[in-house]
Design an enzyme around this catalytic site. Structure first.
Site, mmCIF file in Angstrom:
data_model
loop_
_atom_site.group_PDB
_atom_site.id
_atom_site.type_symbol
_atom_site.label_atom_id
_atom_site.label_comp_id
_atom_site.label_asym_id
_atom_site.label_seq_id
_atom_site.Cartn_x
_atom_site.Cartn_y
_atom_site.Cartn_z
ATOM 1 N N HIS A 278 0.823 -1.219 0.000
ATOM 2 C CA HIS A 278 0.000 0.000 0.000
ATOM 3 C C HIS A 278 0.850 1.259 0.000
ATOM 4 O O HIS A 278 1.846 1.361 0.697
ATOM 5 C CB HIS A 278 -1.071 -0.010 1.095
ATOM 6 C CG HIS A 278 -0.581 0.055 2.505
ATOM 7 N ND1 HIS A 278 -0.257 1.244 3.121
ATOM 8 C CD2 HIS A 278 -0.398 -0.903 3.440
ATOM 9 C CE1 HIS A 278 0.102 0.998 4.380
ATOM 10 N NE2 HIS A 278 0.036 -0.304 4.593
ATOM 11 N N ASP A 290 6.094 0.732 6.651
ATOM 12 C CA ASP A 290 4.641 0.615 6.449
ATOM 13 C C ASP A 290 4.136 1.712 5.524
ATOM 14 O O ASP A 290 3.769 2.772 5.963
ATOM 15 C CB ASP A 290 3.933 0.690 7.804
ATOM 16 C CG ASP A 290 2.464 0.356 7.713
ATOM 17 O OD1 ASP A 290 2.033 -0.128 6.659
ATOM 18 O OD2 ASP A 290 1.743 0.596 8.690
ATOM 19 N N GLU A 324 -4.944 2.218 2.533
ATOM 20 C CA GLU A 324 -5.135 1.018 3.341
ATOM 21 C C GLU A 324 -5.390 1.403 4.792
ATOM 22 O O GLU A 324 -6.231 0.821 5.472
ATOM 23 C CB GLU A 324 -3.879 0.122 3.243
ATOM 24 C CG GLU A 324 -3.999 -1.200 4.005
ATOM 25 C CD GLU A 324 -3.597 -1.118 5.473
ATOM 26 O OE1 GLU A 324 -3.985 -2.005 6.249
ATOM 27 O OE2 GLU A 324 -2.921 -0.165 5.845
ATOM 28 N N GLU A 325 -4.625 2.389 5.254
ATOM 29 C CA GLU A 325 -4.556 2.655 6.695
ATOM 30 C C GLU A 325 -5.890 3.056 7.315
ATOM 31 O O GLU A 325 -6.158 2.775 8.471
ATOM 32 C CB GLU A 325 -3.512 3.747 6.987
ATOM 33 C CG GLU A 325 -2.067 3.323 6.696
ATOM 34 C CD GLU A 325 -1.547 2.261 7.651
ATOM 35 O OE1 GLU A 325 -2.305 1.841 8.544
ATOM 36 O OE2 GLU A 325 -0.391 1.845 7.497
ATOM 37 N N ASP A 352 2.956 -6.385 3.316
ATOM 38 C CA ASP A 352 2.602 -5.277 4.221
ATOM 39 C C ASP A 352 2.909 -5.644 5.670
ATOM 40 O O ASP A 352 2.057 -5.565 6.543
ATOM 41 C CB ASP A 352 1.109 -4.921 4.068
ATOM 42 C CG ASP A 352 0.736 -3.726 4.948
ATOM 43 O OD1 ASP A 352 1.634 -2.954 5.313
ATOM 44 O OD2 ASP A 352 -0.462 -3.584 5.270
ATOM 45 N N HIS A 423 3.644 2.872 12.727
ATOM 46 C CA HIS A 423 2.794 4.054 12.951
ATOM 47 C C HIS A 423 3.411 5.076 13.897
ATOM 48 O O HIS A 423 2.686 5.766 14.615
ATOM 49 C CB HIS A 423 1.398 3.636 13.455
ATOM 50 C CG HIS A 423 0.637 2.774 12.507
ATOM 51 N ND1 HIS A 423 -0.628 2.285 12.771
ATOM 52 C CD2 HIS A 423 0.952 2.305 11.269
ATOM 53 C CE1 HIS A 423 -1.053 1.558 11.758
ATOM 54 N NE2 HIS A 423 -0.112 1.548 10.832
HETATM 55 ZN ZN ZN Z 1 0.517 -1.225 6.354
#
Ligand code: ZN
Length: 471
Positions: A278, A290, A324-325, A352, A423
């Protein structure tokens, strides 16, 4: 019998052998050569360096998200992909604003804090109230309402680190559903211990959702060390008062895109093996793990086959998934768009889970396809990969396609330490080991090449009702 006739028979035999279903020795030899040359390729690292340096954070709906889409189109084109195009979709626009959390009493201290994605904003002055500790999301549901009314709820469960990320699924519900569960008990705001394993003083963001039937309250996460600090202070038995300011805004809708490029198949260009990662990230780091890594690995793998290999029978489609998130918006849009084309989707896999080495290969196919999976496994094994189970997830963005019956491969990465970074502002390029990235590319090369080359299929509609038996 004439020599000519023998020749005919022999070549017929050889053709028959060649046309046997599945994968033959030539296919495995070609995949082995591609695998070994991919181990020396720097293309994935170069793509990831470019994405993190020239675009950086790319939260869905932000100006950088749009720049990332343009980056994806340009890179796919320059790597030689065909049919490069974007697919648009809409979603609610969320923007982060000024944010902070601090303990006001009994011992004033600042807390490392970040709003959860999707949180509403507080009033500019924030929410100031006594904090009440709750052990976990499950405990919150059993909590007496009187104890939380007018308070700030603090969910304090810590997720466990593991190679396969199992601790995340169990813990993340505090983030995704905690605010509404707290609001139901009359809480004014939610603070959670970060859903992450970092011992650095950084908070982990991530998406949350509101129950539309309940009052929406601001929600954020504090770092693990700050959650410890808050717990220590609460242990003293005196009321602990905190102030939480969330300047986020949820307003209107935004548009983003999946970016799609094909390496057309030599025999069946309208049948697809789908790989990708993503393209969006959270806004705190540069999204190296990520999911810049997944984007780079899969683009590089397909490009490597295109440049160095014999062209496989089927098309290898690379999808750089959008948003995606915040709820798999790109994955849902793609599945919706392929409703009449589902059975052309042979098998898929999304990368991912960071940039750690792949240690296991799982699958989700019809049982008859396991012979092919075993052959793919033979070529993967020298990369240090072991055979996994038969319910590969395929990744979040292919989830909607799996739900419709698409076969999946699972090239499972070692996620030890991944949730230290996930994140947070620490999701940056220095966390990526270039050699591990090459191992990932080599594994995707093997999987994509052999899946696109096999004479068999992996099954679709893996749970469809059997055709009625004629009587
Ligand atoms: Zn991800």
């Amino acid at each position: 019998m004439s020599r000519g006739l023998w020749g005919l028979i022999l070549s017929g035999l050889s053709m028959a052998l060649h046309a046997a279903p599945g994968l033959d020795a030539d296919d495995l030899a070609a995949a082995t050569l591609l695998r070994d040359s991919a181990l020396n390729s720097d293309v994935a690292y170069e793509l990831l360096e470019s994405l993190t340096t020239e675009i950086g954070p790319r939260m869905a709906g932000s100006p950088n998200d749009a720049r990332a889409v343009a980056w994806g189109v340009e890179k796919l084109q320059s790597l030689g992909f065909k049919n490069v195009h974007t697919q648009s979709f809409e979603f609610p626009l969320w923007r982060r604003g000024p944010e902070s959390a601090e303990i006001l009493a009994p011992f004033p201290q600042k807390l490392a804090f970040t709003a959860l994605g999707g949180s509403i904003g507080s009033k500019p002055a924030g929410v100031t109230a006594e904090v009440v500790e709750v052990a976990s999301f499950a405990a919150l549901n059993d909590f007496p309402e009187a104890a939380l009314r007018g308070k700030i709820a603090f969910i304090n469960n810590r997720m466990a680190d593991s190679r396969n990320g199992a601790g995340y699924g169990a813990a993340v519900v505090a983030r995704t559903q905690g605010a509404s569960a707290a609001a139901k008990k009359g809480a004014l705001a939610l603070v959670i211990r970060s859903i992450g394993t970092s011992n650095d003083r950084v908070a982990h963001t991530g998406i949350m959702n509101y129950d539309p039937t309940l009052t929406r309250i601001p929600a954020g996460a504090i770092s693990n060390p700050d959650a410890d600090l808050l717990a220590h202070m609460l242990k003293r038995g005196e009321p602990v008062k905190i102030r939480v300011i969330v300047g986020a805004k949820l307003s209107g809708t935004a548009t983003s895109h999946n970016v799609i490029g094909d390496l057309p198949g030599s025999e069946f260009p309208d049948q697809y093996v789908v790989i990708g990662g993503h393209l969006d990230s959270w806004d705190l780091g540069t999204g190296a793990l990520d999911d810049g890594a997944g984007v780079a690995i899969t683009m590089a793998a397909a490009a490597h086959i295109g440049k160095h290999g014999p062209r496989p029978r089927r098309t290898i489609r690379v999808i750089l998934w959008g948003n995606e998130e915040q709820g798999i918006w790109g994955g849902k849009a793609y599945a919706e768009s392929q409703k009449n084309n589902l059975r052309q989707h042979w098998i898929g896999a999304e990368s991912d889970f960071g940039a750690g080495k792949i240690y296991r290969f799982s699958s989700f196919t019809k049982p008859e396809a396991l012979a092919d999976i075993d052959k793919i496994m033979q070529v993967l094994a020298p990369l240090g990969i072991e055979r996994g189970g038969t319910n590969a997830s395929g990744g979040p963005d292919l989830g909607p396609m799996k739900a419709l019956g698409m076969a999946m491969g699972g090239l499972e990465q070692d996620g030890t330490g991944y949730f230290d970074i996930h994140h947070t502002p620490n999701d940056t390029l220095d966390k990526v080991d270039p050699e591990a990235l090459q191992q990932n590319v080599a594994a995707y090369v093997v999987f994509a090449y052999l899946s696109a080359q096999t004479r068999s299929d992996f099954g679709f509609g893996l749970t469809p009702p059997a055709a009625p038996v004629a009587r």
